[in-house]
Write a protein that holds these residues in place. Structure first.
Motif, mmCIF file in Angstrom:
data_model
loop_
_atom_site.group_PDB
_atom_site.id
_atom_site.type_symbol
_atom_site.label_atom_id
_atom_site.label_comp_id
_atom_site.label_asym_id
_atom_site.label_seq_id
_atom_site.Cartn_x
_atom_site.Cartn_y
_atom_site.Cartn_z
ATOM 1 N N ASP A 132 -1.642 -0.486 -0.090
ATOM 2 C CA ASP A 132 -2.736 -0.957 -0.941
ATOM 3 C C ASP A 132 -2.807 -2.476 -0.989
ATOM 4 O OD1 ASP A 132 -3.454 1.623 -1.543
ATOM 5 O OD2 ASP A 132 -2.693 1.592 -3.604
ATOM 6 N N SER A 133 -1.691 -3.137 -0.728
ATOM 7 C CA SER A 133 -1.639 -4.587 -0.838
ATOM 8 C C SER A 133 -2.023 -5.289 0.466
ATOM 9 C CB SER A 133 -0.239 -5.015 -1.278
ATOM 10 O OG SER A 133 -0.173 -6.400 -1.451
ATOM 11 N N LEU A 166 5.998 6.901 8.208
ATOM 12 C CA LEU A 166 6.261 8.314 7.937
ATOM 13 C C LEU A 166 7.546 8.532 7.149
ATOM 14 C CD1 LEU A 166 5.214 9.950 11.329
ATOM 15 C CD2 LEU A 166 3.943 9.910 9.183
ATOM 16 N N LYS A 167 8.599 7.794 7.490
ATOM 17 C CA LYS A 167 9.874 8.005 6.804
ATOM 18 C C LYS A 167 9.777 7.645 5.332
ATOM 19 C CE LYS A 167 12.868 7.718 10.793
ATOM 20 N NZ LYS A 167 13.994 7.071 11.436
ATOM 21 N N ARG A 168 9.082 6.562 5.016
ATOM 22 C CA ARG A 168 8.912 6.177 3.612
ATOM 23 C C ARG A 168 8.072 7.219 2.874
ATOM 24 N NH1 ARG A 168 9.099 3.118 -0.619
ATOM 25 N NH2 ARG A 168 7.316 2.135 -1.607
ATOM 26 N N LEU A 169 7.033 7.708 3.520
ATOM 27 C CA LEU A 169 6.188 8.717 2.882
ATOM 28 C C LEU A 169 6.925 10.047 2.728
ATOM 29 C CD1 LEU A 169 2.785 7.906 4.582
ATOM 30 C CD2 LEU A 169 3.422 7.482 2.202
ATOM 31 N N GLU A 170 7.831 10.361 3.642
ATOM 32 C CA GLU A 170 8.649 11.572 3.483
ATOM 33 C C GLU A 170 9.526 11.435 2.239
ATOM 34 O OE1 GLU A 170 8.858 14.488 5.050
ATOM 35 O OE2 GLU A 170 7.595 14.084 6.779
ATOM 36 N N ALA A 171 10.088 10.243 2.044
ATOM 37 C CA ALA A 171 10.965 10.010 0.894
ATOM 38 C C ALA A 171 10.179 9.962 -0.407
ATOM 39 C CB ALA A 171 11.740 8.709 1.086
ATOM 40 N N ARG A 172 8.986 9.375 -0.347
ATOM 41 C CA ARG A 172 8.156 9.221 -1.549
ATOM 42 C C ARG A 172 6.692 9.421 -1.146
ATOM 43 N NH1 ARG A 172 9.737 7.911 -6.003
ATOM 44 N NH2 ARG A 172 8.652 7.011 -7.724
ATOM 45 N N PRO A 173 6.227 10.676 -1.185
ATOM 46 C CA PRO A 173 4.863 10.963 -0.712
ATOM 47 C C PRO A 173 3.754 10.260 -1.490
ATOM 48 C CG PRO A 173 6.114 12.999 -0.999
ATOM 49 C CD PRO A 173 6.942 11.884 -1.558
ATOM 50 N N THR A 174 4.053 9.787 -2.702
ATOM 51 C CA THR A 174 3.027 9.106 -3.495
ATOM 52 C C THR A 174 3.071 7.586 -3.333
ATOM 53 O OG1 THR A 174 4.498 9.103 -5.415
ATOM 54 C CG2 THR A 174 2.929 10.933 -5.237
ATOM 55 N N ALA A 175 3.865 7.095 -2.380
ATOM 56 C CA ALA A 175 3.984 5.646 -2.190
ATOM 57 C C ALA A 175 2.625 5.040 -1.836
ATOM 58 C CB ALA A 175 4.990 5.346 -1.081
ATOM 59 N N THR A 176 2.350 3.887 -2.438
ATOM 60 C CA THR A 176 1.087 3.190 -2.155
ATOM 61 C C THR A 176 1.320 1.822 -1.526
ATOM 62 O OG1 THR A 176 1.052 2.279 -4.392
ATOM 63 C CG2 THR A 176 -0.150 4.354 -4.025
ATOM 64 N N LEU A 177 2.577 1.391 -1.483
ATOM 65 C CA LEU A 177 2.916 0.083 -0.918
ATOM 66 C C LEU A 177 3.912 0.247 0.224
ATOM 67 C CD1 LEU A 177 3.483 -1.953 -4.220
ATOM 68 C CD2 LEU A 177 1.434 -1.956 -2.783
ATOM 69 N N CYS A 178 3.787 -0.605 1.240
ATOM 70 C CA CYS A 178 4.782 -0.621 2.302
ATOM 71 C C CYS A 178 6.088 -1.160 1.722
ATOM 72 C CB CYS A 178 4.307 -1.477 3.478
ATOM 73 S SG CYS A 178 4.191 -3.240 3.127
ATOM 74 N N ILE A 179 7.162 -1.030 2.449
ATOM 75 C CA ILE A 179 8.468 -1.415 1.919
ATOM 76 C C ILE A 179 8.534 -2.914 1.624
ATOM 77 C CG2 ILE A 179 9.646 -1.755 4.133
ATOM 78 C CD1 ILE A 179 11.121 0.049 1.088
#
Length: 140
Positions: free
Chosen positions: A104-105, A112-125
């Protein structure tokens, strides 16, 4: 997210040459999100029935205080789950509009790995890390 409630989904393995957030990937994450939402709803229903069944008026003030404390904690947890359901609904709406999986930023792929860990993530790491650093600086 209540990981203990559900069996972890099989991690998505993209096919060679598959584009990021293909229809298969979007369907995979939609299924994960809808599964979490269903389990949260069932848990909330269970809590309501349990609280109705256990609504007892104790003569002993200590027992009454203990019961009220337990109920307050349970209600706080259910409120957090209600907020998570709202966030899941917002995330599913992003899947429908084709915006899911992008920060979003800054607009880059979340991964994919971040979304697997937290499917509701809206920000990159990277953006999430910067966000947390700013939070720490403001809190001091």
């Amino acid at each position: 997210m209540p990981q203990e409630l559900r069996k972890p989904a099989t991690p998505y393995k993209p096919k060679k040459g598959e584009s990021y957030m293909s229809s298969r990937q979007l369907m995979h994450f939609r299924n994960i999100l809808e599964g979490i939402k269903i389990e949260l709803g069932q848990d909330i229903d269970r809590t309501v029935h349990t609280m109705q069944d256990e609504a007892t008026i104790f003569a002993d003030p200590n027992d009454r205080a203990s019961q009220e404390s337990d109920m307050a904690l349970e209600l706080r947890n259910r409120d957090r789950e209600r907020k998570l359901i709202k966030k899941i609904d917002e995330t599913i709406a992003k899947i429908d509009t084709g915006d899911y999986g992008y920060c979003d930023s800054c607009g880059i792929e979340i991964g994919l790995k971040r979304l697997e860990a937290r499917p509701t993530a809206t920000l990159c790491i990277d953006c999430k890390t910067l966000d947390e650093i700013r939070e720490k600086q403001v809190a001091k």
